[in-house]
Design an enzyme around this catalytic site. Sequence first.
Site, PDB file in Angstrom:
ATOM      1  N   HIS A 459       3.462  10.331   1.199  1.00  0.00           N
ATOM      2  CA  HIS A 459       2.783   9.920  -0.032  1.00  0.00           C
ATOM      3  C   HIS A 459       3.682   8.996  -0.860  1.00  0.00           C
ATOM      4  CE1 HIS A 459       0.052  10.685  -3.562  1.00  0.00           C
ATOM      5  NE2 HIS A 459       1.159  10.341  -4.207  1.00  0.00           N
ATOM      6  N   GLU A 460       4.890   9.454  -1.143  1.00  0.00           N
ATOM      7  CA  GLU A 460       5.786   8.652  -1.992  1.00  0.00           C
ATOM      8  C   GLU A 460       6.172   7.348  -1.297  1.00  0.00           C
ATOM      9  OE1 GLU A 460       5.763   9.411  -4.906  1.00  0.00           O
ATOM     10  OE2 GLU A 460       5.107  11.499  -4.709  1.00  0.00           O
ATOM     11  N   HIS A 463       3.541   4.775  -1.989  1.00  0.00           N
ATOM     12  CA  HIS A 463       3.771   4.099  -3.278  1.00  0.00           C
ATOM     13  C   HIS A 463       4.890   3.067  -3.125  1.00  0.00           C
ATOM     14  CE1 HIS A 463       1.163   6.376  -5.891  1.00  0.00           C
ATOM     15  NE2 HIS A 463       1.772   7.530  -5.692  1.00  0.00           N
ATOM     16  N   HIS A 466       3.840  -0.117  -1.507  1.00  0.00           N
ATOM     17  CA  HIS A 466       3.032  -0.907  -2.442  1.00  0.00           C
ATOM     18  C   HIS A 466       3.951  -1.721  -3.356  1.00  0.00           C
ATOM     19  CE1 HIS A 466      -0.802  -0.701  -5.181  1.00  0.00           C
ATOM     20  NE2 HIS A 466      -0.693  -1.846  -4.561  1.00  0.00           N
TER      21      HIS A 466
HETATM   22 ZN    ZN Z   1       1.152   9.515  -6.148  1.00  0.00          ZN
END
Ligand code: ZN
Length: 670
Positions: A459-460, A463, A466
């Site tokens: 998940h991290e 990010h 991105h």
């Molecule tokens: Zn998040």
Amino acid sequence: MDNPLLCSAALPAFAAIRPEHVEPAVRQVLDENRRGLRALLSSGATGWDGIVAPIERMQHRLARIWSPVGHLNSVTNGDELRAAYNACLPLLTAYHTEMSQNAELCAAYQRIRDTEYDALAPAQRKLIDNALRDFRLAGVALPAERKQRFRELMERLATAQAKFDENVLDATNAWTRAVDDATELAGLPDAVVARARAEAARNDKSGWLFTLDAPNYQAVLTHAEHRPLRQDFYTAWNTRASEQGQAQWDNTALIDEILALRHEAARLAGFANFAEYSLATKMAQDPAEVLEFLRRLARLCRPAAQKEFAELESFAGTKLEAWDVAFYSERLKRARLAVSEEELRPYFPLPRVLQGLFAVAQQLYGVRIEERKDIEVYHPDVQFFDILGTDGQPRGGFFLDLYARPRKRGGAWMDECLGRIDLAGTRALPIAYLVCNFTPPGGDKPSLLTHYEVVTMFHEFGHGLHHMLTRVDFPSVAGINGVPWDAVELPSQFMENFAWREEVLPLISGHVETGAPLPLDALRKLQATRSFQAGMQSVRQLEFALFDFRLHAEFDPARGARLLQTLAEVREEVAVVRPPDFNRFPHSFQHIFSGGYAAGYYSYKWAEVLSADAFGAFEEAGIFDVATARRFLGSILERGGSRDAMEAFVEFRGRKPELEPLLRQLGLAA
Ligand SMILES: [Zn+2]
């Protein structure tokens, strides 16, 4: 220059940064920016090059100087640094308010909009549109008197929201539950019992003393066999800061005030209500779209939720009260799925997981990730990595800080160390901080992760990609900047999906002793946990989201907040587990009354739909399909906030987002 925060090196000189450097550096940069802005506006400069480029550079410099301060405060949190950090917050708030209410600056942006907009690139146009929107949201165009009123509303709102938080905290801290009879502790994890024993000892008491923090609350509701103990905890937790507790912490009046202040501010800024104001910066178009989205999802999830709840009651063999649900759910889950996250840890040694994660990124986007040993870090556990493009050229980098340690904030997050910029001679590549709180390695054993933690890592990192793979050169729309709140979790939740796939398993798992990958049947059991009670969990989230949104959309100063009425109506419409009448959950709903989720709680579900649907494209084409991955890279990851989020999604997916992939992922598809 002897203040290390002000030196011009690309990356922070962590070791040299002292608490006493913080406030002088921030004051100096704010002063320079203010002087620079005044000079700019009085020089008659116009246009993108004359106005926007220098403003972007100013903001980038401020962010660059502030970022290591905020980061070190989160991951080392010494008392002196915290004091220095806190001392700067009001300075920064005042500066940002000043900038966003600066009518002259707004007029300069408006002139660009009026005269050279068509000649600008799409990313530049988006930046101008965002800036003008944010000026408007700050009340820039109001006559002096109403502008002043807007500022007062914002200040009063900040105070009221902070007070709301304090009341929740104080009411939570004031409650304890003593246990003298050891049989009442049956079922509780040893660590929780030990904590309660220590708490009693600290207060010179015999027996056990439980405080009302989230870990204790979760543990008691999930594991305590003694029903009255669960009921006491449920009652205490769900009446916090309400009229049912001590009057000094009652949030009832504050909730009315917060809603009224938001409504008035929204009206001043030209919106019908705060829900509309909130949506001005989001991907969702208007309140009707959000309400229709939530209600449609609720209609689709509710039958499954009702079935799950009926199953749970039949498993329990009794009618369930609100304080029984988590307890019997846990037992049912164990009986049905027979999977233990703890027992699977040896299959996920952290170095193996990282290697696999980097391999996934390489297969998808062609990037290579290499550790650099020559970069200064702020703790011996921290590593630095470069991300290299297909041509071998650096595209960005990240600090990786994975282990829990004293004085480090809990949880996991990605933050910006440095934003990408390439403007009139100022250039920088994006650098991220990726932070987790995994168990540190012990002896010669690496850290072993639960699968849940593996998913967190993915998940991290989503990010992080991105932020780091952006191709946008203007900081305020590069990476995650300028991305609407309800779309910002798309790349992160999207990335999570890979951690659940059997194609990825051989890359990220390898038993710490034998090197064997996680057996497929163990993965199947893990996958089943993803859909366990997915209907009940979904309608609960939808209840919160619909409540939050209706509260802000329907607020009418003449009739007040209608807090409990709205909640009752929403529950009538979507809830499956009906809480008791004394439940005062809104009084401690910090996400919407003191956090950033006001008229925005729906964002969780919204982004889940986007990420599941985006991943659906990979399920259709093969999860390592390079063409699909490069399209995701080009349409979403590299573009950051430089274009409309819906347009970007449609470009990638060939159509607007659909709900079905999320329903499928949760096992709720028809
Ligand atoms: Zn998040």
